[in-house]
Write a protein that holds these residues in place. Structure first.
Motif, PDB file in Angstrom:
ATOM      1  N   VAL A 175       4.569   1.772  -4.521  1.00 40.05           N
ATOM      2  CA  VAL A 175       5.253   0.724  -3.759  1.00 40.05           C
ATOM      3  C   VAL A 175       5.651  -0.421  -4.691  1.00 40.05           C
ATOM      4  O   VAL A 175       6.796  -0.883  -4.682  1.00 40.05           O
ATOM      5  CB  VAL A 175       4.359   0.191  -2.620  1.00 40.05           C
ATOM      6  N   GLN A 176       4.696  -0.857  -5.547  1.00 40.85           N
ATOM      7  CA  GLN A 176       4.979  -1.993  -6.432  1.00 40.85           C
ATOM      8  C   GLN A 176       6.187  -1.752  -7.319  1.00 40.85           C
ATOM      9  O   GLN A 176       6.946  -2.663  -7.607  1.00 40.85           O
ATOM     10  CB  GLN A 176       3.764  -2.289  -7.316  1.00 40.85           C
ATOM     11  N   ARG A 177       6.343  -0.525  -7.777  1.00 35.90           N
ATOM     12  CA  ARG A 177       7.448  -0.316  -8.708  1.00 35.90           C
ATOM     13  C   ARG A 177       8.677   0.303  -8.067  1.00 35.90           C
ATOM     14  O   ARG A 177       9.647   0.613  -8.756  1.00 35.90           O
ATOM     15  CB  ARG A 177       6.977   0.495  -9.910  1.00 35.90           C
ATOM     16  N   SER A 178       8.669   0.452  -6.738  1.00 30.83           N
ATOM     17  CA  SER A 178       9.801   1.107  -6.078  1.00 30.83           C
ATOM     18  C   SER A 178      11.028   0.206  -6.005  1.00 30.83           C
ATOM     19  O   SER A 178      12.145   0.697  -5.887  1.00 30.83           O
ATOM     20  CB  SER A 178       9.409   1.513  -4.656  1.00 30.83           C
ATOM     21  N   GLY A 179      10.810  -1.112  -6.047  1.00 34.25           N
ATOM     22  CA  GLY A 179      11.954  -2.001  -5.823  1.00 34.25           C
ATOM     23  C   GLY A 179      12.212  -2.235  -4.340  1.00 34.25           C
ATOM     24  O   GLY A 179      13.083  -3.009  -3.980  1.00 34.25           O
ATOM     25  N   TYR A 180      11.452  -1.558  -3.463  1.00 35.58           N
ATOM     26  CA  TYR A 180      11.547  -1.820  -2.021  1.00 35.58           C
ATOM     27  C   TYR A 180      10.386  -2.710  -1.589  1.00 35.58           C
ATOM     28  O   TYR A 180       9.356  -2.776  -2.262  1.00 35.58           O
ATOM     29  CB  TYR A 180      11.492  -0.515  -1.224  1.00 35.58           C
ATOM     30  N   ALA A 181      10.543  -3.353  -0.446  1.00 37.53           N
ATOM     31  CA  ALA A 181       9.466  -4.192   0.072  1.00 37.53           C
ATOM     32  C   ALA A 181       8.376  -3.349   0.726  1.00 37.53           C
ATOM     33  O   ALA A 181       7.275  -3.840   0.973  1.00 37.53           O
ATOM     34  CB  ALA A 181      10.019  -5.192   1.071  1.00 37.53           C
ATOM     35  N   ALA A 182       8.674  -2.075   1.016  1.00 33.85           N
ATOM     36  CA  ALA A 182       7.692  -1.175   1.619  1.00 33.85           C
ATOM     37  C   ALA A 182       8.202   0.252   1.483  1.00 33.85           C
ATOM     38  O   ALA A 182       9.413   0.473   1.366  1.00 33.85           O
ATOM     39  CB  ALA A 182       7.488  -1.517   3.092  1.00 33.85           C
TER      40      ALA A 182
END
Lengths: 428, 428
Positions: free
Chosen positions: B203-210
């Motif tokens: 999640v942290q590195r996805s670039g999405y908020a969730a």
């Protein structure tokens, strides 16, 4: 070649951090080989995600002529992350590839140290003047919303930050409403020279995707987004974990033997000095040891119980200092509590060890001597476990790094002197 | 009373985590006092942000009759965070206060262990059917967008997750466009039973908020947002730091003395067993020690150099295991590299220590004996530093917790036996 083609096609679906993690896990020759085979347009992004030491291996393996192509899309943030790993002339090369705006961002960031928020800003912002309306907000949003950006910042004519409006507030409101009517209360505003770990924690718990960052005259510099904040916090924790063994968080699994040996030699050397110091204290009791060899046999028990008890207190206090929970206001209460805990565990284990020593060597006096030495050392360990990190913190020395070596020196010496001293008094 | 009024008004502008951190830093009586004075509508939110041990003090201090009022706004996520700290009957009380939907969320989450993503989901979602258009998306967004939500999830008729569309894509598009034309490529989809730390890093590195979370049949369960992900990762790191001293991350700065002593006693006890084991090995050489007391004086040097060298390798490998960077594929290469580093540092420090011992005791043979013992112990430490955590990991035992105590046992025993054994051979 077949093998490497399979790996490369598998990597195509992985994100940059995953590829960076994989590269770090490879021995040097394989790492360089895979790096050379990586599609050119991913190289810079992957490099940015790597830790410094493993990254430098790849930087050294990159021909001077390849850099221009790698830097074709470089932005200020990438260069800021890489600059400590790159030779100076390559930094200049990269800087020349930035456009005028990115060069300005780069120069602004390097005004701040790398433990300050100002160094890690994002400059992709949604900004509007203070008198803008929902209509203006909608127009701005429709154009382009940067990653992790959930607010529009409102600035006055001098570029000073005034307030922020959530994008979601804007969708729900009629076009003619002034944005100032929709502003957020209580949004934290960071300063460029705020300490970066603390500021990052504020971002993480703010509930916003980013917080605004201003300079001393309240001019908007940029924002710290939640991705940068999380990376800074992860680095902080990793630094703490590695520091307990005297290493830094950039240590490479496969750094060259000479470099790795050099990195670790300093810590071994410091430890050697403290070990010799402990030995010197033992040497004061040579005559006693010659006559009561059981003391030599039991020495490690005294030293290690003190070391463990002390490191438990130390670890708790170091975390408390990092969280801002240990202050002059509660130091005395903490000390008293740790002394009580040390007293309780000291008595319990002193008795256990005394009894075991008595039965082992069938010597009641020896049992009593080690019992007292253990009690004394565990209580001293509690004291040192609070005092050492608090003092180090006061002198701005990282207690996570230096705390354990100083603490162990104290508990070793106190333990040996108490044990052998009492032995000299009662057993000769 | 004046004092406490000042504190309370200062707290009014602080977020829940800041108040939780402050409560944790207070000695027990002050903590309970401030807690009782805290406005009732903040209590639950502050409690949720606290670590378990300091929280339990406040829970114990809360009268049974007060809980109903505290639970008036409780949601499933709050109860999931608190349930391990609450007595069973209070959990039932809280559960009864949840509405039917929140009860369903709660039951769904408890199907998963607390190291699985499914336990930590957010159920505030934006969901639309697969055939929805931009117009439907806009209507949904205008109503209410949850915190850290930057995508709408599209599901098919059976509730299975199909794709996600960024909110920012929706604003920019004409109303009649089907959402399926705007979907994100390559968005990672998590499974409910994915390990929570790894999933959180994604999640942290996805670039999405969730990121969306689904069950085994691809049905949408909820999402893991970046706040929850960051909290899970911070906890993971804190666990690692505390584990090096045999404590857990919930340890309270001011827990009651009896509880704190009990928490730490186990670790002291385990350490005592290993210390006695080392002593037993030393005891085998009593006769030698009696004749060459210099061996007793120098013993700590041999043991501690091995311990430090080993813990450096251990720390590096434990981090590698946590990051998924140490695998059967690179284990052998790692072992060889660490043995080489150990060899280099072993030779250097063995010579230094040998020379010092020679001058200290003016005994060339003693110098040679400690030189060989140090070399042998540092190389053995490198070997154990790789093997111990890898084996523990294989048996699913946390190497961050147990690694150092096992490693130190190995280096102590190897060091003492090598040093005293060589001493017996050459010095008698």
């Amino acid at each position: 070649p077949d093998d490497s083609a399979t790996i490369l096609s598998a990597l195509a679906s992985q994100d940059d951090t995953a590829v960076a993690t994989l590269l770090e896990s490879l021995p040097v020759e394989h790492r360089i080989k895979l790096w050379q085979d990586l599609p050119r347009d991913r190289k810079l992004d992957v490099l940015v995600e790597m830790r410094s030491d493993p990254r430098e291996i790849l930087i050294d393996a990159t021909a001077e002529t390849d850099w221009v192509a790698l830097f074709s899309d470089i932005e200020a943030e990438d260069l800021l992350e890489l600059m400590d790993s790159l030779p100076n002339r390559i930094v200049h090369l990269a800087y020349a590839e930035l456009d005028a705006q990115q060069q300005r961002f780069f120069r602004a960031a390097t005004q701040f140290d790398d433990d300050e928020v100002g160094h890690w800003l994002t400059h992709d912002l949604l900004v509007l003047p203070l008198n803008a309306k929902v209509r203006d907000g909608l127009r701005l949003i429709r154009r382009n919303v940067p990653r992790h950006c959930d607010t529009i910042f409102l600035v006055n004519r001098s570029g000073q930050f005034s307030a922020a409006v959530r994008l979601t507030q804007i969708f729900g409101s009629p076009e003619h409403v002034p944005l100032v009517e929709l502003i957020e209360d209580n949004m934290t505003v960071l300063k460029g020279n705020d300490e970066s770990t603390n500021a990052s924690l504020q971002v993480q718990r703010s509930g916003y995707a980013a917080l605004p960052v201003v300079d001393d005259s309240n001019k908007l510099l940029g924002r710290l987004d939640i991705t940068s904040a999380s990376e800074l916090i992860n680095e902080f924790y990793e630094r703490q974990v590695m520091a307990t063994a005297g290493m830094d968080e950039d240590e490479d699994l496969f750094s060259p033997v000479a470099k790795s040996a050099r990195n670790r030699a300093l810590w071994l050397g410091i430890n050697l000095l403290t070990a010799f110091l402990a030995s010197w204290f033992i040497g004061l009791f040579e005559a006693t040891l010659q006559q009561v060899v059981a003391l030599a046999v039991l020495m490690p028990v005294v030293a290690s119980m003190g070391g463990i008890a002390g490191s438990q207190t130390l670890t708790l206090i170091v975390r408390g200092l990092a969280l801002g929970q240990v202050s002059p206001a509660n130091r005395k209460a903490l000390m008293i509590k740790e002394l009580k805990v040390g007293g309780v565990n000291g008595v319990i284990w002193a008795v256990v060890i005394g009894v075991v020593a008595y039965f082992w060597f069938t010597d009641a006096l020896l049992g009593m001597v080690i019992c007292l030495a253990i009690l004394f050392n565990i209580v001293a360990a509690a004291l040192a476990g609070v005092l050492v990190p608090v003092m180090l913190d006061k002198f701005k020395i990282d207690p996570a790094l230096s705390g354990s070596v100083i603490l162990t020196t104290v508990t070793d010496i106190v333990g040996f002197v108490a044990f052998l001293g009492l032995g000299t008094l009662f057993l000769l």
